[in-house]
Design a protein around this motif. Sequence first.
Motif, PDB file in Angstrom:
ATOM      1  N   GLU A   1     122.600  60.218 -60.849  1.00 27.18           N
ATOM      2  CA  GLU A   1     122.268  61.642 -60.684  1.00 27.18           C
ATOM      3  C   GLU A   1     122.165  62.034 -59.213  1.00 27.18           C
ATOM      4  N   LEU A   2     121.986  61.063 -58.348  1.00 27.98           N
ATOM      5  CA  LEU A   2     121.780  61.392 -56.929  1.00 27.98           C
ATOM      6  C   LEU A   2     123.001  61.036 -56.077  1.00 27.98           C
ATOM      7  N   SER A   3     124.137  60.890 -56.716  1.00 25.82           N
ATOM      8  CA  SER A   3     125.293  60.369 -55.978  1.00 25.82           C
ATOM      9  C   SER A   3     125.790  61.319 -54.895  1.00 25.82           C
ATOM     10  N   SER A   4     125.404  62.614 -54.984  1.00 22.48           N
ATOM     11  CA  SER A   4     125.838  63.497 -53.899  1.00 22.48           C
ATOM     12  C   SER A   4     124.638  64.124 -53.177  1.00 22.48           C
ATOM     13  N   MET A   5     123.511  63.470 -53.274  1.00 21.53           N
ATOM     14  CA  MET A   5     122.273  63.953 -52.660  1.00 21.53           C
ATOM     15  C   MET A   5     122.394  64.049 -51.132  1.00 21.53           C
ATOM     16  N   ARG A   6     121.810  65.093 -50.579  1.00 22.00           N
ATOM     17  CA  ARG A   6     121.772  65.228 -49.110  1.00 22.00           C
ATOM     18  C   ARG A   6     120.335  65.072 -48.631  1.00 22.00           C
ATOM     19  N   VAL A   7     120.183  64.898 -47.355  1.00 24.64           N
ATOM     20  CA  VAL A   7     118.820  64.774 -46.826  1.00 24.64           C
ATOM     21  C   VAL A   7     118.662  65.606 -45.558  1.00 24.64           C
ATOM     22  N   SER A   8     117.541  66.324 -45.485  1.00 24.09           N
ATOM     23  CA  SER A   8     117.218  67.072 -44.263  1.00 24.09           C
ATOM     24  C   SER A   8     116.185  66.304 -43.467  1.00 24.09           C
ATOM     25  N   VAL A   9     116.369  66.287 -42.176  1.00 22.20           N
ATOM     26  CA  VAL A   9     115.403  65.641 -41.285  1.00 22.20           C
ATOM     27  C   VAL A   9     114.988  66.651 -40.228  1.00 22.20           C
ATOM     28  N   ASN A  10     113.683  66.745 -39.985  1.00 20.76           N
ATOM     29  CA  ASN A  10     113.180  67.681 -38.969  1.00 20.76           C
ATOM     30  C   ASN A  10     113.292  67.074 -37.571  1.00 20.76           C
ATOM     31  N   LEU A  11     113.732  67.880 -36.628  1.00 15.77           N
ATOM     32  CA  LEU A  11     113.845  67.427 -35.240  1.00 15.77           C
ATOM     33  C   LEU A  11     112.892  68.226 -34.358  1.00 15.77           C
ATOM     34  N   ALA A  12     112.272  67.542 -33.409  1.00 17.51           N
ATOM     35  CA  ALA A  12     111.419  68.229 -32.438  1.00 17.51           C
ATOM     36  C   ALA A  12     112.243  68.543 -31.183  1.00 17.51           C
ATOM     37  N   MET A  13     111.778  69.505 -30.407  1.00 19.63           N
ATOM     38  CA  MET A  13     112.470  69.893 -29.178  1.00 19.63           C
ATOM     39  C   MET A  13     112.710  68.694 -28.271  1.00 19.63           C
ATOM     40  N   ARG A  14     111.677  67.884 -28.168  1.00 22.18           N
ATOM     41  CA  ARG A  14     111.751  66.722 -27.306  1.00 22.18           C
ATOM     42  C   ARG A  14     112.896  65.791 -27.685  1.00 22.18           C
ATOM     43  N   GLN A  15     113.196  65.732 -28.982  1.00 15.39           N
ATOM     44  CA  GLN A  15     114.307  64.883 -29.429  1.00 15.39           C
ATOM     45  C   GLN A  15     115.634  65.516 -29.059  1.00 15.39           C
ATOM     46  N   LEU A  16     115.649  66.827 -29.147  1.00 20.96           N
ATOM     47  CA  LEU A  16     116.876  67.562 -28.888  1.00 20.96           C
ATOM     48  C   LEU A  16     117.301  67.441 -27.430  1.00 20.96           C
ATOM     49  N   THR A  17     116.333  67.315 -26.534  1.00 25.46           N
ATOM     50  CA  THR A  17     116.677  67.195 -25.122  1.00 25.46           C
ATOM     51  C   THR A  17     116.843  65.729 -24.724  1.00 25.46           C
ATOM     52  N   ASP A  18     116.637  64.827 -25.686  1.00 25.26           N
ATOM     53  CA  ASP A  18     116.783  63.406 -25.367  1.00 25.26           C
ATOM     54  C   ASP A  18     118.252  63.013 -25.426  1.00 25.26           C
ATOM     55  N   PRO A  19     118.772  62.459 -24.327  1.00 26.03           N
ATOM     56  CA  PRO A  19     120.206  62.144 -24.301  1.00 26.03           C
ATOM     57  C   PRO A  19     120.604  61.091 -25.331  1.00 26.03           C
ATOM     58  N   GLY A  20     119.615  60.339 -25.829  1.00 24.22           N
ATOM     59  CA  GLY A  20     119.950  59.280 -26.788  1.00 24.22           C
ATOM     60  C   GLY A  20     120.116  59.772 -28.218  1.00 24.22           C
ATOM     61  N   LEU A  21     119.821  61.057 -28.467  1.00 26.34           N
ATOM     62  CA  LEU A  21     119.779  61.526 -29.861  1.00 26.34           C
ATOM     63  C   LEU A  21     121.100  61.336 -30.610  1.00 26.34           C
ATOM     64  N   VAL A  22     122.198  61.688 -29.952  1.00 24.60           N
ATOM     65  CA  VAL A  22     123.485  61.604 -30.646  1.00 24.60           C
ATOM     66  C   VAL A  22     123.764  60.163 -31.092  1.00 24.60           C
ATOM     67  N   ASP A  23     123.445  59.203 -30.211  1.00 23.15           N
ATOM     68  CA  ASP A  23     123.640  57.802 -30.588  1.00 23.15           C
ATOM     69  C   ASP A  23     122.743  57.397 -31.744  1.00 23.15           C
ATOM     70  N   VAL A  24     121.502  57.894 -31.710  1.00 24.87           N
ATOM     71  CA  VAL A  24     120.567  57.561 -32.784  1.00 24.87           C
ATOM     72  C   VAL A  24     121.144  58.030 -34.117  1.00 24.87           C
ATOM     73  N   VAL A  25     121.644  59.256 -34.133  1.00 23.65           N
ATOM     74  CA  VAL A  25     122.183  59.807 -35.374  1.00 23.65           C
ATOM     75  C   VAL A  25     123.438  59.043 -35.787  1.00 23.65           C
ATOM     76  N   ARG A  26     124.298  58.769 -34.818  1.00 24.36           N
ATOM     77  CA  ARG A  26     125.533  58.054 -35.137  1.00 24.36           C
ATOM     78  C   ARG A  26     125.211  56.678 -35.720  1.00 24.36           C
ATOM     79  N   ASP A  27     124.264  55.968 -35.083  1.00 28.89           N
ATOM     80  CA  ASP A  27     123.899  54.637 -35.574  1.00 28.89           C
ATOM     81  C   ASP A  27     123.292  54.702 -36.970  1.00 28.89           C
ATOM     82  N   ALA A  28     122.448  55.723 -37.202  1.00 27.22           N
ATOM     83  CA  ALA A  28     121.787  55.825 -38.504  1.00 27.22           C
ATOM     84  C   ALA A  28     122.830  56.028 -39.591  1.00 27.22           C
TER      85      ALA A  28
END
Length: 630
Positions: free
Chosen positions: A455-482
């Motif tokens: 039943e969950l084969s097309s389930m999506r997930v939302s994750v909340n981001l803080a401003m501090r994460q958004l300005t962190d240069p490592g964020l894109v890599d974190v998301v890509r790795d996850a």
Amino acid sequence: MGHSTDGVAPGPQPSPWTVEGLEALMERISTIQQQISHRAPTQQLFDAITTACAELIGPGCIVGLRLADEDAPGEVRLVAASGLPAEAMFGAISQPMEDGLAGMAFRDEAIVTREATHLTDATSFVNDVTAAALAAPVHAAGRVVGTIELGVLREDRHVDDRDRHLVRVFADLASLALNDHDAVESVRRVAADMMHRTTHDPLTDLPNRSMVLDRLTFALHRAQRTDQAVTVLFIDLDRFQTVNEVYGHGPGDDALVEVARRLREAVRPADTVGRLGGDEFVVVCEQVPERNTIDLAERLVEFIGEPIILDGLELTLTASIGIAHAAPAETAEEILWNADIAMYRAKETGRARVVVFDDEMRSRIMHRVDMEQALRHAIDRGELRLHFQPAWSLPSGTMLGCEALLRWQRPEHGLVPPAAFVPLAEETGLIVPIGAWVIGEACMQVATWRRDVPELSSMRVSVNLAMRQLTDPGLVDVVRDALASSGLPADALWLEITETTAMEDVATTAAALAELRGLGVRLALDDFGTGYSSLSYLRELPVDIVKIDRSFVINLATDPGSRAIVTAIVHLARALGLDVMAEGVETLEQLEVLRELDCHIIQGFLLGGPEAPEDVLRSLRSGAPAGTDA
Ligand code: C2E
Ligand code: CA
Ligand code: CA
């Protein structure tokens, strides 16, 4: 000779002195005293002193004599040493006068001992060869001008009282040699100059932090005996950075000098005015009743607030002042810290004001410090949890996805909600590693569900981001790795940022979001409608979905205003090709209105609150919630 022998007296404690030992000591002392009175060359005296001292202390020890260097102000030079391996001796001929154990003896004008730990920073001339050491000050004309240091080469050899006596005696002999020498005056001047420079701020010539702490410590000792009040005023100029930015550092410095002048003028001569650095000043008052210190602080705020005229330029500064009264047994650092906290509070409550430190402030700070410390370990100790709240498609009644909401299973505190720790995590920057954990964990959990639960084969997930994460240069890599390590498709991950966060700096946010979008993830604007950002910004931000804030949903069924706003948001989002979601749906009435308004995605307690992963499945199996059409 009386002067040199006080150190020798065995005193009341048991001492390892033997009669022969004392005789040997007396003999050396009188030989060196004779040399001094016959005006032997200074170098010869210094060598005799270190040699005799090292011999008496015994094998495995090294003794060095260091003196303030006339050619290099602020430095001390090793002028004689005995027992040193040659390479160690040449390794550290000069060093800053405040360094190491010698620096402590210099500053405290007292004999200081250091046991085995932290050897290298303690005794540079004997660096890593020394297991224990002590240093005693050498005086000339009443001032400290150097030190005699003892290093012990064996780890099991502790310095004892006999060593202390010996080093002190030879330090006294060195003092005697110097006092008798023509150069005494210049050495004294150099030392005085060095002392001044190490204890004063070069810009304002006010006592610097270390001297303020010294004076405060003295004041506290005196107060203990006399039972008198000691108060610290911590003064910080408001927004001083803008003065530097607008007028440049020249006028900025001039303004600081003027503030220093005003402070000195405003307090009594007996009070200490110091500069801690930057735009931070401090006043230490003694024997002033507590109430009067508040008056004084208020006067200082006014006085600093009077216009400053510099070369035709007129500046107006304001200051925030924190006051701390010394409590019994508090150290100088603690009181200064308390005053700093009160000053901070003065800033928080609007600047240009005076705040007195109190116990409530202390406990709040302690609470924060505790929490910050515990939070630092929350990830490694596996205390963070994610709960998941479903989001439903309104027309079809299917579960579209879920929002990952952070919880902290804090020992002895239970399950802590994000409102209680996320703001602190943002302030301290801890949100960056915590947020990375959330992204990784959310992707992993949902990827597992998609694989294992049909039943969950097309389930999506939302994750909340803080401003501090958004300005962190490592964020894109974190998301890509996850995404890579979980195997979750990029379009199944939605990242939510609040509207207020996005508005803080639209350009930065837009750039960061564009990069994230390049990975293929989807973006949502959370708490929409609360940021007064106006709908026009929506076009500038690369988002896919708008989440209407709960505050509009609450009154949807009863308040025409809320209904109008929600209608407008839905229409606008549609026009821009965005999805719209309503959060915080609690009643069937609200749900009905949302259905009428054509809002397609809904989330709220009516349809299910956040749940631990194992409970999400159970709820899912018990069927779609009330109000949806499934
Ligand atoms: P949010 O992103 O707006 O999350 C929705 C919050 O509303 C959640 O609170 C949820 O439990 C609550 N909620 C959901 N439905 C209803 C409802 O029908 N009625 C009411 N009254 N409340 C409802 P929660 O879990 O306490 O999270 C609070 C906030 O903490 C979140 O607000 C979000 O801003 C922040 N947060 C949560 N997890 C994270 C995270 O991993 N990272 C960051 N940066 N912030 C997070
Ligand atoms: Ca959210
Ligand atoms: Ca929200």
